[in-house]
Design a protein around this motif. Structure first.
Motif, PDB file in Angstrom:
ATOM      1  N   GLN A   1      29.161  45.803  29.770  1.00 46.09           N
ATOM      2  CA  GLN A   1      29.158  46.010  28.326  1.00 46.09           C
ATOM      3  C   GLN A   1      27.955  46.839  27.898  1.00 46.09           C
ATOM      4  O   GLN A   1      26.901  46.799  28.536  1.00 46.09           O
ATOM      5  CB  GLN A   1      29.128  44.668  27.599  1.00 46.09           C
ATOM      6  CG  GLN A   1      30.336  43.816  27.881  1.00 46.09           C
ATOM      7  CD  GLN A   1      30.330  42.530  27.072  1.00 46.09           C
ATOM      8  OE1 GLN A   1      29.314  42.115  26.526  1.00 46.09           O
ATOM      9  NE2 GLN A   1      31.487  41.901  26.990  1.00 46.09           N
TER      10      GLN A   1
ATOM     11  N   ASP B   1      40.323  52.007  24.408  1.00 46.85           N
ATOM     12  CA  ASP B   1      39.548  50.853  23.966  1.00 46.85           C
ATOM     13  C   ASP B   1      39.548  49.810  25.082  1.00 46.85           C
ATOM     14  O   ASP B   1      40.551  49.129  25.294  1.00 46.85           O
ATOM     15  CB  ASP B   1      40.159  50.283  22.678  1.00 46.85           C
ATOM     16  CG  ASP B   1      39.329  49.188  22.065  1.00 46.85           C
ATOM     17  OD1 ASP B   1      38.839  48.303  22.801  1.00 46.85           O
ATOM     18  OD2 ASP B   1      39.168  49.191  20.831  1.00 46.85           O
TER      19      ASP B   1
ATOM     20  N   SER C   1      27.058  44.937  23.442  1.00 45.60           N
ATOM     21  CA  SER C   1      27.938  43.766  23.379  1.00 45.60           C
ATOM     22  C   SER C   1      29.427  44.123  23.344  1.00 45.60           C
ATOM     23  O   SER C   1      30.242  43.366  22.826  1.00 45.60           O
ATOM     24  CB  SER C   1      27.591  42.886  22.179  1.00 45.60           C
ATOM     25  OG  SER C   1      26.259  42.447  22.271  1.00 45.60           O
ATOM     26  N   ARG C   2      29.780  45.278  23.886  1.00 50.23           N
ATOM     27  CA  ARG C   2      31.163  45.745  23.884  1.00 50.23           C
ATOM     28  C   ARG C   2      31.546  46.232  25.278  1.00 50.23           C
ATOM     29  O   ARG C   2      30.813  46.985  25.898  1.00 50.23           O
ATOM     30  CB  ARG C   2      31.284  46.910  22.899  1.00 50.23           C
ATOM     31  CG  ARG C   2      32.580  46.996  22.245  1.00 50.23           C
ATOM     32  CD  ARG C   2      32.631  48.118  21.215  1.00 50.23           C
ATOM     33  NE  ARG C   2      34.021  48.449  21.076  1.00 50.23           N
ATOM     34  CZ  ARG C   2      34.720  49.126  21.968  1.00 50.23           C
ATOM     35  NH1 ARG C   2      34.151  49.590  23.031  1.00 50.23           N
ATOM     36  NH2 ARG C   2      35.994  49.355  21.780  1.00 50.23           N
TER      37      ARG C   2
ATOM     38  N   GLU D   1      37.998  46.973  25.320  1.00 52.21           N
ATOM     39  CA  GLU D   1      38.143  45.591  24.830  1.00 52.21           C
ATOM     40  C   GLU D   1      39.624  45.240  24.676  1.00 52.21           C
ATOM     41  O   GLU D   1      40.061  44.177  25.116  1.00 52.21           O
ATOM     42  CB  GLU D   1      37.428  45.425  23.488  1.00 52.21           C
ATOM     43  CG  GLU D   1      35.930  45.526  23.563  1.00 52.21           C
ATOM     44  CD  GLU D   1      35.260  44.193  23.847  1.00 52.21           C
ATOM     45  OE1 GLU D   1      35.790  43.148  23.450  1.00 52.21           O
ATOM     46  OE2 GLU D   1      34.192  44.227  24.475  1.00 52.21           O
TER      47      GLU D   1
END
Length: 140
Positions: free
Chosen positions: A35, A14, A38-39, A16
């Protein structure tokens, strides 16, 4: 030929979470952040000139997460600033024997950053050096 501009890549499940860990826990700065939807999926963080790319795994790279290691040998003038940074950010460390006494910082996945401190001087870490006693689970 001039020196090559190279960076290590740590694969993570992950991106993020990894980005948050590196910036909030380890005190790295964000250099760039790519991104999708939006990640974060890949980003670069840095600390004292050391640049590291964090890359979220996909179906082709699933088995790579947590298997990274980078080695950093410190010069005499670099040990104290790093030690102060580790103490100020309360970064969990470990000490192992890897040819000589080695300071280890692990990320959430188990990727490792190995440091050889100048003259094996762990006193720059104060009490944190005493808490470091071998390879174990990754710091969280």
């Amino acid at each position: 030929m001039n020196n090559l501009y190279a960076r290590s890549v740590f694969f993570v499940h992950d991106a993020e979470d990894a980005l948050r860990f590196y910036t909030e826990q380890l005190g790295f700065s964000v250099d760039w952040n790519y991104q999708e939807d939006s990640r974060t999926v890949v980003c670069q963080v840095s600390l004292y000139g050391f640049e590291l790319i964090l890359n979220e795994v996909d179906e082709r790279t699933q088995l790579r997460a947590g298997n990274g290691r980078v080695f950093i040998g410190l010069d005499d003038e670099q040990g104290e600033p790093l030690g102060k940074h580790i103490v100020a950010n309360r970064i969990r460390t470990q000490r192992i024997d890897w040819g000589r006494t080695t300071l280890v910082v692990k990320d959430l996945e188990g990727n490792e950053i190995f440091f050889w401190l100048p003259h094996d001087d762990f006193t720059i870490l104060g009490i944190l050096a005493l808490e470091s006693s071998g390879i174990g689970e990754a710091a969280r």
